[in-house]
Each structure stands twice: as C-alpha cells, then as structure tokens.
Design a protein around this motif. Structure first.
Motif, PDB file in Angstrom:
ATOM      1  N   HIS A  25       0.866  -1.185   0.000  1.00 57.75           N
ATOM      2  CA  HIS A  25       0.000   0.000   0.000  1.00 57.75           C
ATOM      3  C   HIS A  25       0.900   1.231   0.000  1.00 57.75           C
ATOM      4  O   HIS A  25       1.667   1.462   0.938  1.00 57.75           O
ATOM      5  CB  HIS A  25      -0.909   0.013   1.232  1.00 57.75           C
ATOM      6  CG  HIS A  25      -1.682   1.284   1.379  1.00 57.75           C
ATOM      7  ND1 HIS A  25      -1.960   1.859   2.607  1.00 57.75           N
ATOM      8  CD2 HIS A  25      -2.232   2.118   0.453  1.00 57.75           C
ATOM      9  CE1 HIS A  25      -2.637   2.969   2.428  1.00 57.75           C
ATOM     10  NE2 HIS A  25      -2.822   3.149   1.138  1.00 57.75           N
ATOM     11  N   SER A  41     -14.704  -5.491  -6.996  1.00 69.25           N
ATOM     12  CA  SER A  41     -13.705  -6.555  -6.869  1.00 69.25           C
ATOM     13  C   SER A  41     -14.204  -7.629  -5.902  1.00 69.25           C
ATOM     14  O   SER A  41     -13.475  -8.098  -5.030  1.00 69.25           O
ATOM     15  CB  SER A  41     -12.356  -5.998  -6.396  1.00 69.25           C
ATOM     16  OG  SER A  41     -11.712  -5.323  -7.436  1.00 69.25           O
ATOM     17  N   TYR A  82      -3.491  -1.001  -8.550  1.00 67.55           N
ATOM     18  CA  TYR A  82      -4.722  -0.237  -8.334  1.00 67.55           C
ATOM     19  C   TYR A  82      -4.324   1.198  -8.002  1.00 67.55           C
ATOM     20  O   TYR A  82      -3.555   1.426  -7.063  1.00 67.55           O
ATOM     21  CB  TYR A  82      -5.508  -0.783  -7.152  1.00 67.55           C
ATOM     22  CG  TYR A  82      -6.438  -1.941  -7.391  1.00 67.55           C
ATOM     23  CD1 TYR A  82      -7.774  -1.891  -6.979  1.00 67.55           C
ATOM     24  CD2 TYR A  82      -6.012  -3.121  -7.989  1.00 67.55           C
ATOM     25  CE1 TYR A  82      -8.641  -2.956  -7.151  1.00 67.55           C
ATOM     26  CE2 TYR A  82      -6.865  -4.201  -8.172  1.00 67.55           C
ATOM     27  CZ  TYR A  82      -8.177  -4.106  -7.753  1.00 67.55           C
ATOM     28  OH  TYR A  82      -9.026  -5.170  -7.935  1.00 67.55           O
ATOM     29  N   PHE A  88      -6.173   4.879  -6.990  1.00 66.24           N
ATOM     30  CA  PHE A  88      -7.474   5.317  -6.487  1.00 66.24           C
ATOM     31  C   PHE A  88      -7.689   6.836  -6.566  1.00 66.24           C
ATOM     32  O   PHE A  88      -6.763   7.622  -6.321  1.00 66.24           O
ATOM     33  CB  PHE A  88      -7.636   4.919  -5.014  1.00 66.24           C
ATOM     34  CG  PHE A  88      -7.711   3.440  -4.778  1.00 66.24           C
ATOM     35  CD1 PHE A  88      -8.940   2.781  -4.771  1.00 66.24           C
ATOM     36  CD2 PHE A  88      -6.563   2.703  -4.560  1.00 66.24           C
ATOM     37  CE1 PHE A  88      -9.014   1.415  -4.548  1.00 66.24           C
ATOM     38  CE2 PHE A  88      -6.630   1.333  -4.337  1.00 66.24           C
ATOM     39  CZ  PHE A  88      -7.860   0.684  -4.334  1.00 66.24           C
ATOM     40  N   GLN A 142      -9.362  -1.341   0.799  1.00 68.54           N
ATOM     41  CA  GLN A 142      -8.933  -2.374  -0.136  1.00 68.54           C
ATOM     42  C   GLN A 142      -8.350  -3.546   0.640  1.00 68.54           C
ATOM     43  O   GLN A 142      -7.520  -3.366   1.533  1.00 68.54           O
ATOM     44  CB  GLN A 142      -7.868  -1.830  -1.092  1.00 68.54           C
ATOM     45  CG  GLN A 142      -7.296  -2.871  -2.044  1.00 68.54           C
ATOM     46  CD  GLN A 142      -8.306  -3.349  -3.063  1.00 68.54           C
ATOM     47  OE1 GLN A 142      -9.026  -2.540  -3.648  1.00 68.54           O
ATOM     48  NE2 GLN A 142      -8.385  -4.654  -3.292  1.00 68.54           N
ATOM     49  N   HIS A 159      -7.675 -10.635  -4.287  1.00 67.70           N
ATOM     50  CA  HIS A 159      -7.913  -9.211  -4.093  1.00 67.70           C
ATOM     51  C   HIS A 159      -9.391  -8.900  -4.196  1.00 67.70           C
ATOM     52  O   HIS A 159     -10.104  -9.383  -5.049  1.00 67.70           O
ATOM     53  CB  HIS A 159      -7.077  -8.331  -5.013  1.00 67.70           C
ATOM     54  CG  HIS A 159      -6.865  -8.823  -6.398  1.00 67.70           C
ATOM     55  ND1 HIS A 159      -6.180  -9.982  -6.700  1.00 67.70           N
ATOM     56  CD2 HIS A 159      -7.250  -8.303  -7.583  1.00 67.70           C
ATOM     57  CE1 HIS A 159      -6.141 -10.147  -8.002  1.00 67.70           C
ATOM     58  NE2 HIS A 159      -6.793  -9.148  -8.562  1.00 67.70           N
ATOM     59  N   GLY A 160      -9.823  -8.091  -3.249  1.00 65.45           N
ATOM     60  CA  GLY A 160     -11.211  -7.751  -3.063  1.00 65.45           C
ATOM     61  C   GLY A 160     -11.631  -8.131  -1.652  1.00 65.45           C
ATOM     62  O   GLY A 160     -11.034  -9.007  -1.026  1.00 65.45           O
ATOM     63  N   SER A 185     -13.087  -4.148  -2.846  1.00 66.73           N
ATOM     64  CA  SER A 185     -12.757  -2.726  -2.845  1.00 66.73           C
ATOM     65  C   SER A 185     -14.026  -2.020  -2.399  1.00 66.73           C
ATOM     66  O   SER A 185     -15.053  -2.116  -3.076  1.00 66.73           O
ATOM     67  CB  SER A 185     -12.347  -2.264  -4.244  1.00 66.73           C
ATOM     68  OG  SER A 185     -11.249  -3.004  -4.717  1.00 66.73           O
ATOM     69  N   TYR A 230     -11.031   3.525  -9.469  1.00 67.77           N
ATOM     70  CA  TYR A 230      -9.674   3.001  -9.530  1.00 67.77           C
ATOM     71  C   TYR A 230      -9.322   2.602 -10.950  1.00 67.77           C
ATOM     72  O   TYR A 230     -10.155   2.162 -11.734  1.00 67.77           O
ATOM     73  CB  TYR A 230      -9.412   1.859  -8.538  1.00 67.77           C
ATOM     74  CG  TYR A 230     -10.352   0.686  -8.513  1.00 67.77           C
ATOM     75  CD1 TYR A 230     -10.186  -0.393  -9.367  1.00 67.77           C
ATOM     76  CD2 TYR A 230     -11.373   0.625  -7.572  1.00 67.77           C
ATOM     77  CE1 TYR A 230     -11.016  -1.494  -9.302  1.00 67.77           C
ATOM     78  CE2 TYR A 230     -12.223  -0.472  -7.496  1.00 67.77           C
ATOM     79  CZ  TYR A 230     -12.030  -1.534  -8.371  1.00 67.77           C
ATOM     80  OH  TYR A 230     -12.863  -2.622  -8.302  1.00 67.77           O
TER      81      TYR A 230
END
Length: 321
Positions: A8, A174, A195, A197, A211, A241-242, A244, A254
C-alpha cells in the motif's frame, strides 16, 4: 495490514520528479506492470523514453497532446480528455516501445501512463472515447461501472491490460475476491496488478475507501487491509484481491493496470471458493440506479467510430473487477 504493508503506497510515497506516482518493475520488484501519473501545469510538457515498454496515455483530468517518435516515424495525437474521472469517458493514446514521447498540455492536468514491458513493437494509435465499451457489472450493492479502454479483446497491446472501475458510494467491487497468480490454461492467467485510487468529494470533504488483499498460498503471500484515499496505490503481485469498498456518500474510482509473462494476453481469474456463491444472488436483481455515471459518447464521424465497441453501457456480471 493498514499503514504497514509495503504493497500500500499512500499518496506521495511513489512520487518522483514530475510524476505523482511512479511505479515500475524495479520499484515493485516484479517483471512487467508499470504506472505513472504525470502532473503538468498550464503550458507544461514532459518527454520520456518508452524503453522496453508499451504505454497508454490516459487523461485523468484535462486534455493534452501526445507526440511519439521512433525510427519508423512520428505520430501526434490530440486528446480531448475530461474534467475528472467521474465526469466522462476519456480518449487516449498508445505509444510503442523504443520511442521518444512528449506529453504537453495547454491547460494543464493529470495524465496516467499505464505501461508494461513488452516484446513486440505495435504502431502508435489514437483511442477515441466513443470506442470505449462501458460495462455494468454485478447487481445491487455489488454494482460497478467498468470502462474497458485497454481490455484484452478491446484494444490491441502486446502485454498491457488496463481498465477503469467506478464504484458508487456504499458499494463493493472486486467482489467476490479473485486472483490471477497461477498459470492454469483456459482458467487463470498470471498478471501483476496495480490499483490507483481517486474519490469523489462531498461538499469539500475528501472521500475514502478500503482495499483488501489476502494471501492465496502463492508468491509473496501478499496481505493488505488498507484505508485508501486520493492518489493511493495498491500493488498486487499475487493473492486474493477484493473487496474494494467505497464509503457511503463518496464514489470510488480506480485504474487497474495489469501485465504478466503469459504468452496469451488474457484476463483469466479464479474466484475465492468461500465467496463465489455471491454471483448466484445477482440474477434478477437490479443494477444500482446510479449507474452508469456516464456512457461513451457517440462517434463524431465515421473515421472515429470504434471497430467493435458499443457506445451504450452493457450490463453483465461475469467478472470480479
């Protein structure tokens, strides 16, 4: 987890020079995907070499001129752009590897450069906004809008896949969680993903979202639970992933940039087995009435009409993005 994950990158952490975001294979520690967000003042310009990568120049706000030169010639594209990512579909330009490219803007703005290492040199091209398929995915609180400007099967690239996703405030996208970190012919492809944002403010109050990326048992064991805000980036080398999540009152945008080592350029995903059942609840439920926020504009002339892209939104629910 929140605030500690190397995957991140809060706004400003990946800034270098004129780029508000500068993420590439070297900084991400992977092989293919790249993203830069170029900020230009009114009358500003920036020149870069594409090197061993192909790039799509996509206005986030403002318009620009893109000029690309290499041993095969010189191409110049005028991009109308847009006021912001919640306002309209944008036109874009593709520039090939081994080229010298200049982005200039009379009015200034911010421009995403979505990139991928590649082997083939494809010609520089203009992508009209009218040629971008606008798709509605999911239903109910899982409804989202996808602008498939650089999707596989829509616009030809060697390795690069890129789309925009808009999630209305209070919705999840997502979801179900999915992954693409394993080579399973016809079922799943290996893709590194970025990703980026942005959020719609409400009466001057900035938006935010969340996220999640959870380990899939492969690769680096990527584990992220991040509060994301304007300009944040999440790197996804592997993992489920997910979701979001957009907080109520603030639409979430995104930009997804993907590329990988597969011979075939394809977005093939596997849903998380604990949550795949959610798809069975979608049929028969209405799409969020706030969507689409906008559709692609009609082609202004036959020469700018897309080869195979409807201007009206389509509605389907096959995917998790």
């Amino acid at each position: 987890m929140t605030g500690t994950s190397p995957y991140h990158l809060p706004a400003g952490r990946a800034r270098t020079g004129p780029y508000a975001v500068d993420v590439g294979p070297e900084s991400a520690g992977w092989g293919h995907s790249a993203l830069r967000v170029l900020e230009l003042p009114p009358g500003g310009s920036h020149t870069f070499g594409t090197g061993d990568g192909e790039w799509i120049v996509l206005p986030l706000n403002g318009g620009c001129t893109v000029a690309a030169s290499d041993e095969f010639g010189h191409d110049t594209f005028e991009l109308t752009g847009r006021a912001d990512v919640f306002d309209a579909v944008s036109d874009f330009a593709y520039v090939p590897r081994d080229a010298r490219t200049t982005v200039s803007s009379a009015g200034g703005g911010r421009f995403a450069l979505a990139g991928a290492r590649c082997a083939r040199r494809l010609p520089a091209r203009y992508g009209p906004a009218s040629g971008v398929p606008v798709e509605l995915r999911g239903t109910g609180e899982c409804s989202r809008q996808v602008n498939n400007f650089g999707a596989a099967g829509v616009f030809e690239c060697d390795k690069l896949i890129a789309v925009e996703v808009i999630t209305p405030g209070g919705n999840w996208s997502s979801f179900p969680p999915h992954k693409h970190d394993e080579h399973r012919p016809g079922e799943e492809s290996v893709l590194e993903e970025i990703y980026y944002f942005e959020f719609a403010a409400h009466e001057g109050t900035p938006g935010l979202g969340y996220q999640r990326v959870s380990p899939s048992g492969r690769g680096r064991g990527t584990d992220v639970l991040a509060e994301v805000r304007d300009g944040d980036v999440v790197l996804i080398p592997d993992g489920w992933h997910g979701p979001s999540m957009a907080v109520p009152g603030h639409h979430m945008y995104y930009l997804n940039v993907m590329a990988g080592p597969e011979a075939e350029r394809a977005w093939l995903i596997r849903d998380h087995p604990d949550h795949a059942w959610i798809r069975d609840t979608w049929p028969g439920r209405p799409v969020d009435p706030r969507l689409p926020l906008y559709g692609a504009p009609a082609a202004s002339s036959p020469s700018s009409a897309p080869a195979a892209s409807p201007s009206a939104p389509s509605s389907s629910a096959p995917s998790s993005q």
